[in-house]
Design an enzyme around this catalytic site. Structure first.
Site, mmCIF file in Angstrom:
data_model
loop_
_atom_site.group_PDB
_atom_site.id
_atom_site.type_symbol
_atom_site.label_atom_id
_atom_site.label_comp_id
_atom_site.label_asym_id
_atom_site.label_seq_id
_atom_site.Cartn_x
_atom_site.Cartn_y
_atom_site.Cartn_z
ATOM 1 N N ASN A 1 15.107 -50.267 27.578
ATOM 2 C CA ASN A 1 14.437 -51.237 28.451
ATOM 3 C C ASN A 1 12.985 -51.464 28.040
ATOM 4 O O ASN A 1 12.184 -51.971 28.799
ATOM 5 C CB ASN A 1 14.578 -50.834 29.919
ATOM 6 C CG ASN A 1 13.951 -49.485 30.220
ATOM 7 O OD1 ASN A 1 13.278 -48.905 29.376
ATOM 8 N ND2 ASN A 1 14.161 -49.001 31.421
ATOM 9 N N GLU B 1 0.241 -38.837 33.382
ATOM 10 C CA GLU B 1 0.656 -39.450 32.114
ATOM 11 C C GLU B 1 -0.545 -39.835 31.235
ATOM 12 O O GLU B 1 -0.505 -39.673 30.012
ATOM 13 C CB GLU B 1 1.542 -40.670 32.399
ATOM 14 C CG GLU B 1 2.884 -40.257 33.002
ATOM 15 C CD GLU B 1 3.678 -41.410 33.602
ATOM 16 O OE1 GLU B 1 4.771 -41.138 34.137
ATOM 17 O OE2 GLU B 1 3.225 -42.572 33.553
ATOM 18 N N ARG C 1 3.955 -52.571 37.115
ATOM 19 C CA ARG C 1 5.385 -52.403 37.426
ATOM 20 C C ARG C 1 6.045 -53.757 37.706
ATOM 21 O O ARG C 1 7.196 -53.978 37.357
ATOM 22 C CB ARG C 1 5.575 -51.473 38.633
ATOM 23 C CG ARG C 1 5.142 -50.035 38.397
ATOM 24 C CD ARG C 1 6.160 -49.188 37.687
ATOM 25 N NE ARG C 1 7.356 -48.921 38.460
ATOM 26 C CZ ARG C 1 8.301 -48.052 38.094
ATOM 27 N NH1 ARG C 1 8.159 -47.356 36.965
ATOM 28 N NH2 ARG C 1 9.377 -47.873 38.812
ATOM 29 N N TYR D 1 8.923 -37.052 30.644
ATOM 30 C CA TYR D 1 10.122 -37.334 31.439
ATOM 31 C C TYR D 1 10.655 -36.110 32.182
ATOM 32 O O TYR D 1 11.831 -36.073 32.545
ATOM 33 C CB TYR D 1 11.215 -37.925 30.537
ATOM 34 C CG TYR D 1 11.005 -39.391 30.223
ATOM 35 C CD1 TYR D 1 10.915 -40.339 31.249
ATOM 36 C CD2 TYR D 1 10.912 -39.853 28.910
ATOM 37 C CE1 TYR D 1 10.728 -41.687 30.970
ATOM 38 C CE2 TYR D 1 10.728 -41.202 28.625
ATOM 39 C CZ TYR D 1 10.636 -42.112 29.657
ATOM 40 O OH TYR D 1 10.457 -43.459 29.385
ATOM 41 N N ARG E 1 11.356 -56.773 31.218
ATOM 42 C CA ARG E 1 12.752 -56.338 31.086
ATOM 43 C C ARG E 1 13.717 -57.476 31.406
ATOM 44 O O ARG E 1 14.781 -57.585 30.796
ATOM 45 C CB ARG E 1 12.996 -55.134 31.991
ATOM 46 C CG ARG E 1 12.306 -53.849 31.491
ATOM 47 C CD ARG E 1 12.312 -52.792 32.561
ATOM 48 N NE ARG E 1 11.806 -51.498 32.097
ATOM 49 C CZ ARG E 1 11.545 -50.480 32.915
ATOM 50 N NH1 ARG E 1 11.738 -50.606 34.219
ATOM 51 N NH2 ARG E 1 11.106 -49.338 32.437
ATOM 52 N N LYS F 1 8.316 -48.673 24.253
ATOM 53 C CA LYS F 1 9.233 -47.667 23.715
ATOM 54 C C LYS F 1 9.739 -48.102 22.328
ATOM 55 O O LYS F 1 9.538 -49.255 21.914
ATOM 56 C CB LYS F 1 10.393 -47.480 24.703
ATOM 57 C CG LYS F 1 9.947 -47.003 26.098
ATOM 58 C CD LYS F 1 11.168 -46.757 26.979
ATOM 59 C CE LYS F 1 10.802 -46.614 28.438
ATOM 60 N NZ LYS F 1 11.995 -46.419 29.292
ATOM 61 N N PHE G 1 21.425 -38.476 31.564
ATOM 62 C CA PHE G 1 20.910 -39.303 30.466
ATOM 63 C C PHE G 1 19.705 -38.685 29.763
ATOM 64 O O PHE G 1 19.217 -39.228 28.774
ATOM 65 C CB PHE G 1 20.559 -40.713 30.970
ATOM 66 C CG PHE G 1 19.506 -40.761 32.043
ATOM 67 C CD1 PHE G 1 18.148 -40.701 31.736
ATOM 68 C CD2 PHE G 1 19.863 -40.890 33.392
ATOM 69 C CE1 PHE G 1 17.175 -40.748 32.721
ATOM 70 C CE2 PHE G 1 18.891 -40.939 34.395
ATOM 71 C CZ PHE G 1 17.546 -40.863 34.053
ATOM 72 N N THR H 1 14.476 -51.418 36.334
ATOM 73 C CA THR H 1 14.866 -50.527 35.230
ATOM 74 C C THR H 1 15.959 -51.122 34.338
ATOM 75 O O THR H 1 15.879 -51.046 33.116
ATOM 76 C CB THR H 1 15.317 -49.153 35.783
ATOM 77 O OG1 THR H 1 14.301 -48.675 36.660
ATOM 78 C CG2 THR H 1 15.534 -48.143 34.669
ATOM 79 N N HIS I 1 7.632 -48.524 29.501
ATOM 80 C CA HIS I 1 7.413 -47.598 30.613
ATOM 81 C C HIS I 1 6.129 -47.975 31.334
ATOM 82 O O HIS I 1 5.163 -48.390 30.705
ATOM 83 C CB HIS I 1 7.268 -46.161 30.082
ATOM 84 C CG HIS I 1 6.705 -45.226 31.105
ATOM 85 N ND1 HIS I 1 7.503 -44.611 32.045
ATOM 86 C CD2 HIS I 1 5.428 -44.861 31.387
ATOM 87 C CE1 HIS I 1 6.727 -43.885 32.850
ATOM 88 N NE2 HIS I 1 5.474 -44.011 32.468
#
Ligand code: IDP
Ligand code: MG
Length: 148
Positions: free
Chosen positions: A112, A126, A85, A49, A102, A9, A57, A91, A115
């Site tokens: 964070n 995605e 993951r 998203y 993270r 990100k 948020f 998160t 993704h």
């Protein structure tokens, strides 16, 4: 074999963590089958998203993700979705385990850095969204020393 969508990100790019982050996926033994960088449009960010569109948020998240370049990647391997993951971590960076991306570099929930798809259906969605041109097919000779 699974393929998962991973995206650094804007905070990860801004903080100069691109090499550090993608190196972790490389070292793990995942195979890179797609990579590019772009400043996401609002449309692609909203679609990505969409499941969170009712959350408080959401507007901030869209503003953040469209604020600058992201690095879009497709990584392939056995159980690639859950493996990615695990490398990414929880998160909230303050709760993520040390050793995860993270956990090692993050201190917040929104910022964070990365993704990763959470299930086969979301990965497919995605990957199609961010890589409409398709992914690379190539013979990764290293793979013969990654899997028995
Ligand atoms: P994940 O990225 O670990 O799968 P999700 O719950 O799917 O987490 O949320 C998607 C993204 O939305 C998170 O990575 C984070 O950037 C942002 N986010 C989630 N919850 C919050 C929050 O409470 N405040 C701000 N941003 C959030
Ligand atoms: Mg998620």
């Amino acid at each position: 074999m699974q393929t998962t969508y991973v995206m650094i990100k804007p905070d990860g790019v801004q903080r100069g963590l691109v090499g550090e982050i993608l190196g972790r996926f490389e070292r793990k033994g995942l195979k890179l089958v797609g990579m590019k960088s772009m400043v996401p449009t609002e449309e692609i960010a909203r679609t990505h998203y969409d499941v969170h569109k009712e959350r408080p948020f959401f507007p901030g998240l869209i503003k953040f993700v469209t604020s600058g370049p992201v690095v879009c990647m497709a990584w392939q391997g056995k159980d690639a979705i859950s493996v990615a993951r695990k490398l990414i971590g929880a998160t909230n960076g303050r709760e993520a385990d040390p050793g995860t991306i993270r956990g090692d570099f993050g201190m917040d929930m929104g910022y964070n850095m990365i993704h990763g798809s959470d299930a086969p259906e979301t990965a497919e969605f995605e990957l199609g969204l961010w890589f409409p041109e398709g992914l690379m097919e190539w013979n990764n000779t290293m793979g013969t020393w990654v899997y028995e």
